[in-house]
Write a protein that holds these residues in place. Structure first.
Motif, PDB file in Angstrom:
ATOM      1  N   PHE A 178      -7.461   7.315  -0.522  1.00 12.86           N
ATOM      2  CA  PHE A 178      -7.379   8.069  -1.778  1.00 12.86           C
ATOM      3  C   PHE A 178      -7.971   7.300  -2.950  1.00 12.86           C
ATOM      4  O   PHE A 178      -8.060   6.078  -2.925  1.00 12.86           O
ATOM      5  N   MET A 210       0.835  -1.198   0.000  1.00 13.80           N
ATOM      6  CA  MET A 210       0.000   0.000   0.000  1.00 13.80           C
ATOM      7  C   MET A 210       0.870   1.248   0.000  1.00 13.80           C
ATOM      8  O   MET A 210       1.880   1.312   0.672  1.00 13.80           O
ATOM      9  N   LEU A 211       0.451   2.217  -0.796  1.00 12.36           N
ATOM     10  CA  LEU A 211       1.234   3.438  -0.906  1.00 12.36           C
ATOM     11  C   LEU A 211       0.913   4.381   0.255  1.00 12.36           C
ATOM     12  O   LEU A 211      -0.184   4.349   0.808  1.00 12.36           O
ATOM     13  N   GLU A 271      -2.943   4.762   1.291  1.00 16.57           N
ATOM     14  CA  GLU A 271      -3.596   4.792  -0.023  1.00 16.57           C
ATOM     15  C   GLU A 271      -5.108   4.573   0.050  1.00 16.57           C
ATOM     16  O   GLU A 271      -5.858   5.098  -0.785  1.00 16.57           O
ATOM     17  N   LEU A 272      -5.562   3.792   1.044  1.00 17.06           N
ATOM     18  CA  LEU A 272      -6.994   3.480   1.136  1.00 17.06           C
ATOM     19  C   LEU A 272      -7.852   4.737   1.254  1.00 17.06           C
ATOM     20  O   LEU A 272      -9.034   4.709   0.944  1.00 17.06           O
TER      21      LEU A 272
END
Lengths: 417, 98
Positions: free
Chosen positions: B18, B1-2, B15-16
């Protein structure tokens, strides 16, 4: 080429297996070929094979930056089906399915095509309507697909949880009995062997770094890490890297490349008889002949060439798998990986001539190209050999994004493959 | 995940929170009806899909809900920079040669 047969196995067993030949040769690249195929995955090798067998064009090189079949051909979940909604898609995917049947015999190579049935689950009223529409559309196109009640689905696939209390209740399912799986590596190897014996050069570890064009715009050949190789016809079959190669020729593509992940469990005894997919919860699962559960996850949301992808994507899929098949909650997952898939705006592939004379492209298969491998290679070889598309791939042009004549499988919810 | 830095919230968030919103700096024509088929195709369908530096839009869906732009390397997935919507393409990227 020595034919593979039960007698060959017996003969080699007596001789200590010392007589097996290399399946394909690895020649030095020549200065010039009639046709260059960029990308030695299943689609590229199939194209070379059919160029040689159907069209008699054997002065062909297949260039591969890594090793043969090491990209998406070796990374997919090996599912085969042709129950697509639109006529154009039905045409090309069922063309492929017909070639799968008999491919092992044609190639003299066991691709382990196993028509064990592909089942798609409906979890709500909308799913029922959409899937029944698919059944009717498929039948009009002569493609087998049938509607099953939850009880009939359970009978066909006993691990299915059809309890009404399930988080994702099964309200019915479609079944394409001719759908199933095949051994992905064997498909690449079989086509490579068949092409190589007919004179096609398969050149691995040879990355294309540029596309050379004559002053009149036509293709002259490609620059590679092993020097310039000339050809008047170049077919780009580079999956996630198709737009990178096409940019080298000055053609901008309607493509975006995303990581798509898959994973396999530890091998167990046969427990899962068919392929089950659920578009709504985005999960699909089958069991390989080795005994591993093969599970496909979704794509990441951002463009990437990293061949990894986020862990939360896998987790999401495994949550759904465990909900639908509680018996798998304690299975250990062995490996997971990512491949880079090139996705078009309408989720249908592009198999076509390009604005550049002598340049052809076969790309945009997105998350579901494996199933099409034989059909794609067959019609793409025709397109290159005749400089004119086969009727089956004629609708899959690049120009459709200008004219608006899309083949909108995206809207038809062909999400999971 | 970013991990993504929202330039409005001035915070790195997972990231979740976005949604990726595709390539950045693609200007929509002010007069869409007069746009030719060629130009519409370029605007609507053709994408640069680079292997390397990408300029892309993100939306901080579960935060401030605002769109912003980011510069990212699509091979390593590393973010080089994020900046607010409407700001011009950065002329110089951090870490780039002088």
């Amino acid at each position: 080429m020595k034919k593979y047969s039960v007698f060959a196995i017996a003969r080699e067993a007596m001789r200590g297996h010392k007589g097996w030949e290399e399946q394909w040769s690895s020649p030095e690249p020549k200065k010039e070929y009639d046709v260059i195929i960029v990308g030695a995955g299943g689609h590229g090798l199939a194209t070379a094979y059919y160029l040689a067998t159907v069209h008699g064009i054997t002065n062909v090189a297949v260039l591969e930056k890594g090793w043969l079949g090491g990209g998406n051909t070796g990374r997919n979940t090996t599912i085969i089906r042709s129950n697509y909604l639109y006529d154009e898609s039905a045409g090309i995917y069922d063309h492929a399915l017909k070639l799968w049947d008999g491919l092992s015999q044609e190639l003299n190579y066991n691709v382990m095509y196993s028509p064990r049935g592909v089942m798609m689950l409906a979890h709500n009223v909308h799913d029922i309507q959409v899937l029944k529409r698919h059944v009717h559309a498929n039948r009009l196109n002569g493609i087998d697909n049938e509607w099953l009640t939850p009880e009939a689905a359970k009978e066909f696939c006993p691990p299915l949880n059809i309890s009404r209390d399930a988080r994702y209740p099964v309200m019915g399912a479609t079944l394409q009995r001719r759908g199933g799986t095949a051994r992905h590596d064997a498909v690449a190897w079989g086509y490579a062997r068949g092409a190589s014996v007919r004179g096609v050069h398969i050149i691995q570890n040879c990355e294309v770094t540029g596309v050379k064009r004559a002053p009149n715009g036509a293709v002259m050949g490609v620059e590679t890490t092993r020097g310039f190789i000339g050809a008047k016809k170049v077919g780009v079959v580079a999956a996630g890297h198709s737009s990178v190669i096409m940019n080298m020729a000055g053609v901008r593509m309607p493509l975006e490349s995303y990581p798509l992940q898959a994973l396999v469990s530890e091998p167990v005894k046969p427990v899962f008889p068919c392929v089950v997919m659920s578009n709504t919860v985005h999960a699909y699962i089958s069991q390989s002949d080795k005994g591993e559960l093969v599970i496909g996850a979704g794509t990441d949301q951002y463009i990437s060439y990293s061949q990894t992808g986020g862990l939360h994507i896998l987790q999401h899929t495994l949550d759904a798998i465990c909900e639908m098949f509680p018996m798998f909650t304690r299975m250990k997952m062995l490996r997971s990986w990512g491949g880079i898939v090139d996705v078009t705006p309408d989720r249908s592939p592009i198999l076509a001539k390009t604005p550049v004379p002598g340049l052809y492209v076969n790309c945009g298969w997105g998350t579901g190209g494996f199933k099409a491998t034989p059909g794609s290679g067959h019609v793409f070889a025709h397109t290159i050999a005749r400089d004119d598309p086969h009727p089956i791939n004629a609708p899959f042009t690049i120009e459709r994004f200008r004219t608006g004549r899309l083949i909108d499988e995206a809207a038809a919810a062909a999400v999971a493959h | 995940m970013l991990l993504i830095r929202c330039p409005y919230c001035e915070e790195e968030r997972p990231e979740l929170e976005f949604r990726n919103a595709g390539e950045a700096h693609i200007a929509r024509s002010a007069d869409m009806a007069a746009t030719s088929d060629d130009d519409f195709e370029k605007f609507f369908f053709i994408r640069s899909n680079p292997k390397g530096i990408i300029y892309e839009r993100w939306r901080h869906m579960h935060g401030c809900a605002r769109f912003f732009n980011a510069v990212r390397d699509t091979v390593s997935d590393r973010f080089l920079l994020t900046y607010k919507a409407g700001e011009p393409k950065p002329a110089k990227l951090p870490g780039a040669a002088e």
